[in-house]
Design a protein around this motif. Structure first.
Motif, PDB file in Angstrom:
ATOM      1  N   VAL A  26       0.741  -1.136  -0.123  1.00  0.00           N
ATOM      2  CA  VAL A  26       0.072   0.114   0.014  1.00  0.00           C
ATOM      3  C   VAL A  26       0.632   1.218   0.088  1.00  0.00           C
ATOM      4  O   VAL A  26       0.712   2.174  -0.610  1.00  0.00           O
ATOM      5  N   ASP A  27       1.841   1.171   0.662  1.00  0.00           N
ATOM      6  CA  ASP A  27       2.914   2.436   0.803  1.00  0.00           C
ATOM      7  C   ASP A  27       3.554   2.549  -0.465  1.00  0.00           C
ATOM      8  O   ASP A  27       3.702   3.759  -0.962  1.00  0.00           O
ATOM      9  N   GLU A  28       3.935   1.378  -1.273  1.00  0.00           N
ATOM     10  CA  GLU A  28       4.412   1.657  -2.856  1.00  0.00           C
ATOM     11  C   GLU A  28       3.357   2.071  -3.503  1.00  0.00           C
ATOM     12  O   GLU A  28       3.705   2.961  -4.326  1.00  0.00           O
ATOM     13  N   LEU A  29       2.289   2.004  -3.574  1.00  0.00           N
ATOM     14  CA  LEU A  29       0.950   2.326  -4.308  1.00  0.00           C
ATOM     15  C   LEU A  29       0.961   4.064  -4.152  1.00  0.00           C
ATOM     16  O   LEU A  29       0.711   4.638  -5.161  1.00  0.00           O
ATOM     17  N   ALA A  30       0.797   4.241  -2.768  1.00  0.00           N
ATOM     18  CA  ALA A  30       0.800   5.542  -2.269  1.00  0.00           C
ATOM     19  C   ALA A  30       1.848   6.482  -2.917  1.00  0.00           C
ATOM     20  O   ALA A  30       1.704   7.460  -3.373  1.00  0.00           O
ATOM     21  N   ALA A  31       3.200   5.796  -3.053  1.00  0.00           N
ATOM     22  CA  ALA A  31       4.219   6.832  -3.470  1.00  0.00           C
ATOM     23  C   ALA A  31       4.125   6.818  -4.900  1.00  0.00           C
ATOM     24  O   ALA A  31       4.172   7.989  -5.356  1.00  0.00           O
ATOM     25  N   GLN A  32       3.599   5.919  -5.526  1.00  0.00           N
ATOM     26  CA  GLN A  32       3.546   5.894  -7.075  1.00  0.00           C
ATOM     27  C   GLN A  32       2.384   6.879  -7.416  1.00  0.00           C
ATOM     28  O   GLN A  32       2.584   7.558  -8.434  1.00  0.00           O
ATOM     29  N   TRP A  33       1.479   6.829  -6.580  1.00  0.00           N
ATOM     30  CA  TRP A  33      -0.057   7.799  -6.953  1.00  0.00           C
ATOM     31  C   TRP A  33       0.291   9.098  -6.361  1.00  0.00           C
ATOM     32  O   TRP A  33      -0.743   9.822  -6.010  1.00  0.00           O
ATOM     33  N   HIS A  34       1.478   9.450  -5.571  1.00  0.00           N
ATOM     34  CA  HIS A  34       1.554  10.636  -4.839  1.00  0.00           C
ATOM     35  C   HIS A  34       0.382  10.975  -3.735  1.00  0.00           C
ATOM     36  O   HIS A  34       0.090  12.214  -3.724  1.00  0.00           O
ATOM     37  N   VAL A  35       0.231  10.044  -3.027  1.00  0.00           N
ATOM     38  CA  VAL A  35      -0.789  10.151  -1.830  1.00  0.00           C
ATOM     39  C   VAL A  35       0.018  10.619  -0.838  1.00  0.00           C
ATOM     40  O   VAL A  35       1.191  10.226  -0.300  1.00  0.00           O
ATOM     41  N   THR A  36      -0.246  11.930  -0.192  1.00  0.00           N
ATOM     42  CA  THR A  36       0.370  12.471   0.824  1.00  0.00           C
ATOM     43  C   THR A  36      -0.429  12.843   2.048  1.00  0.00           C
ATOM     44  O   THR A  36      -0.106  12.857   3.331  1.00  0.00           O
ATOM     45  N   VAL A  37      -1.843  12.695   2.006  1.00  0.00           N
ATOM     46  CA  VAL A  37      -2.776  12.821   2.957  1.00  0.00           C
ATOM     47  C   VAL A  37      -3.468  11.571   3.420  1.00  0.00           C
ATOM     48  O   VAL A  37      -4.089  11.069   2.615  1.00  0.00           O
TER      49      VAL A  37
END
Length: 188
Positions: A26-37
């Protein structure tokens, strides 16, 4: 809407453990999708991101592995999601390190996080199992899942994390059947 759930344990002491494989994907996806919040919602860290015109929820239950179903079940009911719209990513000792297996059905396989999902009425979700291998003979299973990989296994494990993230994205784009055909690890 889809909900992408990574199973793991909150807290710094578990951060690099094998059992936190779901969190890491999930953290890998968040990084790829530029999720910060991220928000705290129903005992989970939740982020919302639009992907190809639809809403995707990234979820990391904060209930500890053995009670993951408490958060996942509550979020599913809150968002009125069908079980087949939920992708659950978790570690699997029955697969070699870094191997990926996607399934639409199955048993809990002795995994306490999956047992908790079942106990909370969540059964027909999409499973993304990432291999962590078995403990050495005469080694404790709990120690195995709660410790990091030795240096020589970190590279295949990282490849497995990236492969799982790519598979989640691919299944969102292609659908589960085509995604399973494309992304399930093949036997060598």
């Amino acid at each position: 809407m889809n909900m992408i759930v990574g199973l793991g344990n909150p807290g710094h002491e578990y951060e690099k453990s094998k059992h936190n494989t779901g969190f890491r994907v999930v953290d890998e996806l968040a990084a790829q999708w530029h999720v910060t919040v991220w928000q705290s919602k129903m005992n989970a860290a939740v982020a919302s991101v639009p992907i190809d015109g639809r809403k995707i929820l990234l979820v990391k239950p904060q209930t500890y592995m053995n009670n993951s179903g408490d958060a996942v079940g509550a979020l599913m009911r809150w968002y009125k999601l069908a079980e087949t719209d939920v992708y659950v990513i978790y570690d699997d000792m029955d697969l070699p390190v870094g191997k990926l297996r996607i399934r639409t059905t199955g048993s809990d396989g002795g995994h306490n996080g999956i047992k908790s999902l079942f106990a909370n009425g969540v059964r027909d979700f999409i499973r993304f199992r990432v291999g962590i291998g078995r403990p050495l003979p005469h080694h404790d299973v709990i120690d195995h899942v709660l410790t990091p990989f030795p240096i020589e296994l970190q590279e295949p494990y990282q490849r497995g994390i990236k492969a799982a993230a790519a598979a989640v994205e691919g299944c969102l784009e292609l659908g589960i059947s085509k995604g399973m055909n494309r992304f399930n690890s093949t036997k060598k």
